[in-house]
Structures are given as structure tokens and as C-alpha cells.
Write an enzyme that holds these catalytic residues in place. Structure first.
Site, PDB file in Angstrom:
ATOM      1  N   ILE A 633      23.732 -24.224  29.834  1.00  0.00           N
ATOM      2  CA  ILE A 633      22.964 -24.232  28.590  1.00  0.00           C
ATOM      3  C   ILE A 633      22.941 -22.805  28.044  1.00  0.00           C
ATOM      4  O   ILE A 633      22.446 -21.878  28.689  1.00  0.00           O
ATOM      5  CB  ILE A 633      21.532 -24.757  28.835  1.00  0.00           C
ATOM      6  CG1 ILE A 633      21.579 -26.165  29.463  1.00  0.00           C
ATOM      7  CG2 ILE A 633      20.739 -24.773  27.527  1.00  0.00           C
ATOM      8  CD1 ILE A 633      22.401 -27.193  28.713  1.00  0.00           C
ATOM      9  N   THR A 638      17.372 -23.429  21.309  1.00  0.00           N
ATOM     10  CA  THR A 638      18.120 -24.267  20.357  1.00  0.00           C
ATOM     11  C   THR A 638      18.607 -25.542  21.046  1.00  0.00           C
ATOM     12  O   THR A 638      18.694 -26.597  20.412  1.00  0.00           O
ATOM     13  CB  THR A 638      19.304 -23.501  19.747  1.00  0.00           C
ATOM     14  OG1 THR A 638      20.108 -22.953  20.790  1.00  0.00           O
ATOM     15  CG2 THR A 638      18.836 -22.389  18.829  1.00  0.00           C
ATOM     16  N   GLU A 708      25.152 -34.120  20.636  1.00  0.00           N
ATOM     17  CA  GLU A 708      25.088 -35.578  20.470  1.00  0.00           C
ATOM     18  C   GLU A 708      24.402 -36.324  21.615  1.00  0.00           C
ATOM     19  O   GLU A 708      23.798 -37.369  21.401  1.00  0.00           O
ATOM     20  CB  GLU A 708      26.515 -36.113  20.243  1.00  0.00           C
ATOM     21  CG  GLU A 708      27.053 -35.615  18.915  1.00  0.00           C
ATOM     22  CD  GLU A 708      28.531 -35.880  18.691  1.00  0.00           C
ATOM     23  OE1 GLU A 708      29.355 -35.239  19.360  1.00  0.00           O
ATOM     24  OE2 GLU A 708      28.856 -36.719  17.841  1.00  0.00           O
TER      25      GLU A 708
HETATM   26 MO1  MOS Z   1      29.612 -35.540  14.859  1.00  0.00          MO
HETATM   27  S1  MOS Z   1      29.087 -37.491  14.517  1.00  0.00           S
HETATM   28  O1  MOS Z   1      31.216 -35.603  15.409  1.00  0.00           O
HETATM   29  O2  MOS Z   1      29.356 -34.678  13.449  1.00  0.00           O
END
Ligand code: MOS
Length: 742
Positions: A633, A638, A708
Site C-alpha cells: 500500500i 488515499t 476497483e
Molecule cells: Mo476503470 S472501470 O477501468 O476506469
């Protein structure tokens, strides 16, 4: 050595953002700027029979109205419109011809002295259509859905469902315990705060500087060059700040085409800002119908997984991702089968949206696992542990690292999972039913080739340049941290230059791959800077670093220091001054190793508590613990924000978000953030983020990326908690009061 990496460093661009000094695409001004307002179609399918511009043109201050009938020339082949991340098919061409392929399609651009005049005049454009029958309901296209074509190129191959493993049908039939369920995730939209906008600065000789909201300035530049037949040196695309995008800015969007069209037609600078409703045709998370079938042995191990998916695409492009593959990857199971079909609808093409495919697939898989746990009378966490896989099940490969077990352990401890009463409807808090649910998340740890330039000045300041974007994730900050550590300089001596197509090559910022790619890119270039400094230092008379190899020195505290003997050092300033050099510049490309001998993934364990008002069915998500394994990390502050944002969005996905279409007219009904519900502050309670230690050597810095992973699995954890609270299983998102019917 790691002074800054791994610390909770505040955003280096934070001050600029809160003071308004950070400028976004619609905020760049130039004398003589004019404004475009988009007119959109009101039918979903057909042709423009007649378009009457006279009333719009009569408005004082209107300069022009561009349509497919009068626009300047643009490319007439699909290839020109294929951006770097385009799916197979024939990309949409704004104002290309009179065909209407989706409701809300841009059909004209009114250009005027002010944005208000442009918008008013746009309301006066009259259009007659020849209408064709449209279909916008995925449920009506179930039978007509088409299987994915065999992959035509490497990108498609990446997303093609994995091969069947073992004999899933037989294994399912023979299983001691079975679960089958159909799960539905509706169309959802990104809704970034910043409106999509482009400001095109036209300079006298036809050269363009384009300030665009995008996740990839070079992708937009390549695209504009092809579509308008312009030379790369004549188009510069800039995007220094982006107010969120989440995938909606991966492809060049139509506002940039319209703004450039108008700038070229009028030979002047033009700004086009989309309205919130107009942004609903830029792409969306495709709706997905999923049938999951699981077969288990009595001991709670899995023996069969079948995952069938139908996802939405447009009539003109085949958008799909690895929707079914996640099911076969995650758990140990000898038999697995997949089917993936596309339902063609008269809508705009979907696009990537935060953890595309995993977010939707894991809702289904992790809900199904919870249902299987109920059928087996087993704790849902215990089921995950019994099915734990030490290897990538698709390709039977080891993981470069997988600290998911530790996520389960630390997440469960922080949440207090051991106090859970397994019985549904068994836990209460005053008048509320209390439910505890959990789920697993998984995403990819990808890297891309990237080029970074570093210019070091003799006064110990360094400028780092790369065409990548910071879409709000914190790229500026982690780039500064990595550069400061690699160059041995204080953070405030580093400046970051990004979001400019003229800078060294970068892929689009997506797939959670920028942190790993750009950080290792910085490290690669910093090594070259170090080598050059060492060459200079060795030239000094009586140099303490004479006869030392480049790998044996490091940059720290503004000095080149021998790793073996810290008393041998030369300051950066001395080495450069002695050589009479003011500036050292290096530009290097980082090419990640293509390690196909191991699987590279990030993982998470999410634990959620809901409280459900039994009288009216209102659900509150009172606690979430998200434990993340994502390699090293870089910035705990952030990084926590990234995961926190993912969890908030997961709450939205579980309880609020749904794009509603009036199928009669084929139009999105809630194309605004008043009626497209997202979580607000009152919906968000206690969210705890844990990063578990996960050393990884997939790249020199051990970074996996986490833009993500934070959203994946969250909706399932909440749906599972709702079941535990109420005894009602809702397989159809969002979980609204009407579906709960307590
Ligand atoms: Mo991401 S959905 O690859 O911006």
C-alpha cells in the site's frame, strides 16, 4: 529508504483542489470562447427525416447549428473511431448521419456567444423522425441473446469465458447439496461529480489544444487525429484534473468530437459541457441476468459451479468483460462451466464501470455462496474457508500472492463475526432486525508499459512527467511519494506533470493498473538518474564513490550514498555543480514482466451489518468492515479513501442504484442525480478499512493497485446481511422496500 511510501501522506494536489486553483476541462478560458449546446434525439431508433434549424438560428447570439447535414468532414471508416479500448463492432460516430441508434443520441450542436443562449436555442431545434421499432428491455431479449463470438483479437480473448473444467453437469447432478438461483443487476451509471466537458482552444493556424474530461489524454489525441485527419503535433489533449470518471472516461466521448467539429467549422475556440441527463448515454454498467448453480459435498466443499450470464450491449458494438470467469477462479472446485450471451438492445454501448464484470458477477456468486451455506447449515465464512483455493482454478497456477485468508481472519475479528447467531431473524436491536452478512471480493493486479521522464535540477528539485491521468484516485500524490523516495529528496521538492498528451506515453488510467505501472516507471527512470549522477560523481577528484558499481549506491537525503558504507557519499548538488550540469533528464520505459506462470489478483473480505425496520422495511447499513489484500500500500490515507468510496458505492448498488427505462419510448427516465438514487451522508455509517500485509514480487515495488477492489463483493455482503436480518432473499438489485415485503 521508504520515507514516504506506505505513509498516510495528504494529497499533494489537495490545496489546489479545495481552493479552486485546480482547473477542470470546462474551466479553461480564452478570449472569444463560444459555447456549444447539444440537441439529443427523442426516439430510440429510426432516422431523422427533417431537421428544422430556422428558429434556433434566429436567436440573437447564435453562431451556427451543426448537424449531420452541414458538419465539416470527418472520417468515414470504423477504424478511425476505434479508440484504444473500443470493443468489437462499429463505434458510434457523433453527427455522422441521420440514423438514430439510441434515445438521447446527439443530433445537433448549437453554438452561441453564451452557454445560456446556446441552450435556449437548442430547445428550438425541431426534428421529424421516421421511427423504427426498438427494444430496450433485456428481459425481452433473453431468448434472442447471442453467444459470444470466438475471440477476434487478444483483447476479446482476454474476456472470453474460460474453458469448461471437468464435467460440471454430472457433478452438479451428483452433488449432495445443490443451490440454483437467478440474480439480476440492473443498468447502473457512473455519475461522476464533474460534468463531461471539452474546451477546444483554436489557435490561428488550426492547431488545437483540447482540455477534455478523460481517463486517457493520448487515447483522445490518437482518436481525434484519426477522426479529423489531423497530425499528432497539431492536437494536444490536456486533462490535468478529473472530477471522477470510474470508467466513463476511458473512451473518447461525444462532447470532444462535437467541440472539435465546431472549432474547426467556426475556426474559433469552443466549449461543450454536457448536462447531467446527456451523460446517461456515455456508457453504463450493463444489466446482467445470471444463473448460478452450485453443487457441494456434504462436508461443505464445492464440486460444481455453473455460471450463465446474459449481459446487455448495443446494436452496434459487442461490449463484454470477464463476467462468468470470476466464478471459476475464486473457489476450489474441480468442475466448472460457463455460458455468456449478449442481449442486443437499442441503447448506447455499455462501458467499463468500476471493477467491470467482477462487481456484477460477485454479487451473484457471493449471494449464491451464502444461500449454499444456508442449505449446508454452515457458517458462510466457514464455507469460504472450506472452499479456499491456493491456486488459480482456471489455469491451475499459483498466485503471486494471496492473503485472502488473512483478510477473512482480520475482517472477522474486527467485525466480531464470532458473535453471530446463525439463525435468520434471530438478532435484534430494539425495534430493528439485525443482520450480519459477508462476501469475498476479487480483482486483477495488472500492469502496463509506461514511460516516465524525470528532470533533476542541481538544487535538488525534480520534475516527473508522464501522460497518465489522476481521475481523483490520488495518482499525483503516490507519484510524488515514489519519486521522493527513489530520488532521495523531500516530497516538496517533487513536482508532477501529468494529464497532457505531449508527455511520455501512458495507457488510459483504468483497470487499477496505473499505481503499479507508473510507480515502477518512476523507479526505472530514477535508476537512470542515479546512474547518471554516479557517472558525474566519479569524475570528481578523489571521489568517495570512485570504483563503485551503480547497483551499489542509493539516493537518500539529497545524496548518492554507498549501500555498503554510508560514510561514502556525494551530494546531488556537488556532483552536478562539479560537472557544471544544471539539469539531468532521463526518460525510460517500464515494461512489466509478462509473468504467465502465476495468477495476479487482489482480494477482499467484506463484513456488513444491516438494521431493518420491521414495520416499514427501511434498511440501514450500520457497519461495514472491508479487509483488503492488495500488495504494497503506497499511501494508507488515499488507499483507505479508495476502499471507502468503493464500499459507499457498494451500498448504493445494494440498496439504491438503478437506471430505469421507459421501454415504451426506449428512454432513460431517471437520467439525473435526483431520481437516480445514490447513497447520501445519512446512508453511510461506520466503515472500517483494513489492509492486510501482502508482500508480492510481481513488480519491483510490490504494488497491485486498488482503485476497483473496494466495490467488489460489497452488494453481496449487504444482501446476505439483509437475508440474515429478515429471512428474505432478494436476488434482484437494488433491494428496495417493495421487494422486501416484510
Ligand atoms: Mo476503470 S472501470 O477501468 O476506469
Amino acid at each position: 529508504m521508504a520515507h514516504y511510501i506506505g505513509t498516510p501522506t495528504s494529497r499533494v494536489d489537495g490545496f489546489a483542489k479545495v481552493t479552486g486553483a485546480a482547473k477542470y476541462a470546462a474551466e479553461f478560458n480564452v478570449p472569444g470562447l463560444v459555447y456549444g449546446s447539444v440537441v439529443t434525439s427523442t426516439i430510440a431508433k429510426g432516422r431523422i427525416a427533417r431537421i428544422d434549424l430556422s428558429a434556433a438560428l434566429r436567436v440573437e447570439g447564435v453562431l451556427d447549428v451543426l448537424t449531420h447535414e452541414n458538419r465539416p468532414t470527418m472520417a468515414d471508416n470504423d477504424q478511425a473511431y476505434k479508440d484504444d479500448v473500443a470493443p468489437a463492432g462499429s463505434p458510434f460516430r457523433p453527427l455522422y448521419d441521420g440514423r438514430i441508434m439510441f434515445s438521447g443520441q446527439p443530433i445537433a450542436l448549437v453554438v452561441a456567444q453564451t452557454s445560456e443562449i446556446a441552450r435556449f436555442a437548442a430547445s428550438l431545434v425541431r426534428v421529424d423522425y421516421e421511427t423504427d421499432t426498438h427494444i430496450t428491455d433485456v428481459h425481452c431479449q433473453r431468448e434472442a441473446a447471442i453467444p459470444l463470438k470466438p475471440p477476434g483479437d487478444p483483447i476479446e480473448a482476454m474476456f472470453t469465458p474460460p474453458k469448461t473444467r471437468g464435467r460440471p453437469e454430472q457433478a452438479l447432478a451428483a452433488a449432495a447439496v445443490r443451490h440454483a438461483g437467478e440474480y439480476y443487476v440492473p443498468i447502473e451509471h457512473h455519475n461522476p461529480m464533474e460534468l463531461f466537458a471539452s474546451t477546444v482552444i483554436y489557435d490561428g493556424d488550426g492547431k488545437l489544444t483540447v482540455y477534455d474530461k478523460t481517463q486517457g489524454v493520448q487515447n483522445v489525441q490518437h482518436y481525434l487525429c484519426r477522426v479529423f485527419g489531423m497530425k499528432p503535433e497539431d492536437v494536444r489533449v490536456m486533462s490535468p484534473f478529473v472530477g471522477g470518471a470510474f470508467g466513463s472516461g476511458l473512451r473518447p466521448q461525444f462532447q470532444v468530437v462535437l467541440a472539435v467539429l465546431a472549432a474547426r467549422a467556426l475556426r474559433r475556440s469552443v466549449r461543450v459541457v454536457l448536462t447531467r441527463p446527456q451523460m446517461y448515454v456515455l456508457g453504463y454498467r450493463p444489466a446482467m441476468i445470471q444463473l448460478i448453480e452450485l453443487g457441494a459435498n456434504a462436508d461443505g466443499t464445492l464440486d460444481a459451479i455453473m455460471h450463465d450470464a446474459i449481459t446487455v450491449t448495443s446494436r452496434y458494438e459487442d461490449f463484454f468483460r470477464q463476467e462468468t470467469g470470476w466464478s471459476g477462479l475464486l473457489y476450489k472446485c474441480a468442475n466448472a462451466g460457463y455460458k455468456h450471451k449478449l442481449a442486443r438492445l437499442d441503447l448506447a454501448t455499455p462501458c467499463d464501470m468500476r471493477a467491470p464484470s467482477a462487481t456484477t458477477a460477485l454479487f451473484a456468486l457471493e449471494s449464491a455462496m451464502d444461500e449454499l451455506a444456508v442449505a449446508l447449515n454452515l457458517d458462510p465464512l466457514e464455507l469460504r474457508l472450506r472452499c479456499y483455493s491456493e491456486r488459480d482454478q482456471h489455469n491451475d497456477l499459483p498466485f503471486s500472492s494471496k492473503a485472502l485468508r488473512e483478510c477473512y481472519r482480520q475482517g472477522a475479528t474486527a467485525f466480531g463475526w464470532d458473535k453471530r447467531n446463525p439463525e435468520a431473524r434471530s438478532m435484534r436491536d430494539a425495534g430493528d432486525l439485525v443482520g450480519w452478512g459477508m462476501a469475498t471480493g476479487v480483482w486483477e493486479a495488472l500492469q502496463m508499459p509506461i514511460t516516465v521522464r524525470i528532470a533533476l535540477s542541481a538544487n535538488g528539485h525534480a520534475e516527473v512527467a508522464c501522460a497518465t491521468s489522476d481521475i481523483g484516485t490520488g495518482s499525483y500524490t503516490i507519484m510524488a511519494q515514489v519519486a521522493a523516495d527513489m530520488l532521495g529528496l523531500p516530497l516538496e521538492n517533487i513536482s508532477i506533470n501529468l494529464g497532457d498528451s505531449s508527455l511520455p506515453q501512458s495507457p488510459v488510467e483504468g483497470g487499477s493498473w496505473i499505481a503499479a505501472s507508473v510507480s515502477n516507471g518512476i523507479a526505472t527512470t530514477a535508476d537512470a538518474i542515479r546512474d547518471e549522477l554516479l557517472r558525474l560523481a566519479k569524475q570528481m577528484p578523489g571521489s568517495p564513490l570512485a570504483n563503485i558499481a551503480s547497483g551499489e549506491v542509493t539516493l537518500a537525503d539529497g545524496k548518492l550514498i554507498s549501500k555498503g558504507d554510508a560514510s561514502r557519499s556525494v551530494s546531488i548538488t556537488d556532483a552536478m555543480r562539479h560537472a557544471a550540469v544544471d539539469r539531468i533528464e532521463q526518460e525510460k520505459t517500464y515494461n512489466p514482466s509478462n509473468d504467465v506462470t502465476r495468477a495476479h489478483n487482489t482480494h477482499s473480505a467484506i463484513f456488513a451489518e444491516v438494521k431493518v425496520d420491521e414495520q416499514i422495511g427501511v434498511i440501514r447499513v450500520t457497519r461495514v468492515v472491508s479487509a483488503i489484500a492488495a500488495g504494497r500500500i503506497l499511501n494508507t490515507k488515499t488507499a483507505s479513501s479508495q476502499i471507502l468510496g468503493g464500499v459507499v458505492w457498494g451500498i448504493g448498488m445494494a440498496l439504491h442504484e438503478e437506471t430505469l427505462i421507459d421501454h415504451k419510448v426506449g428512454r432513460i427516465m431517471n437520467a439525473n442525480i435526483a431520481e437516480y438514487h445514490v447513497p447520501v451522508n445519512a446512508d453511510i455509517h461506520d466503515i472500517k478499512v483494513i489492509f492486510v500485509d501482502e508482500p508480492d514480487d510481481s513488480n519491483p515495488l510490490g504494488i497491485k493497485g486498488l482503485g476497483e477492489i473496494g466495490i467488489v463483493g460489497v452488494a453481496a455482503a449487504i444482501a446476505n446481511a439483509v437475508y440474515h436480518a429478515t429471512g428474505k432473499r432478494v436476488r434482484d438489485l437494488p433491494i428496495t422496500l417493495d421487494k422486501l415485503r416484510l
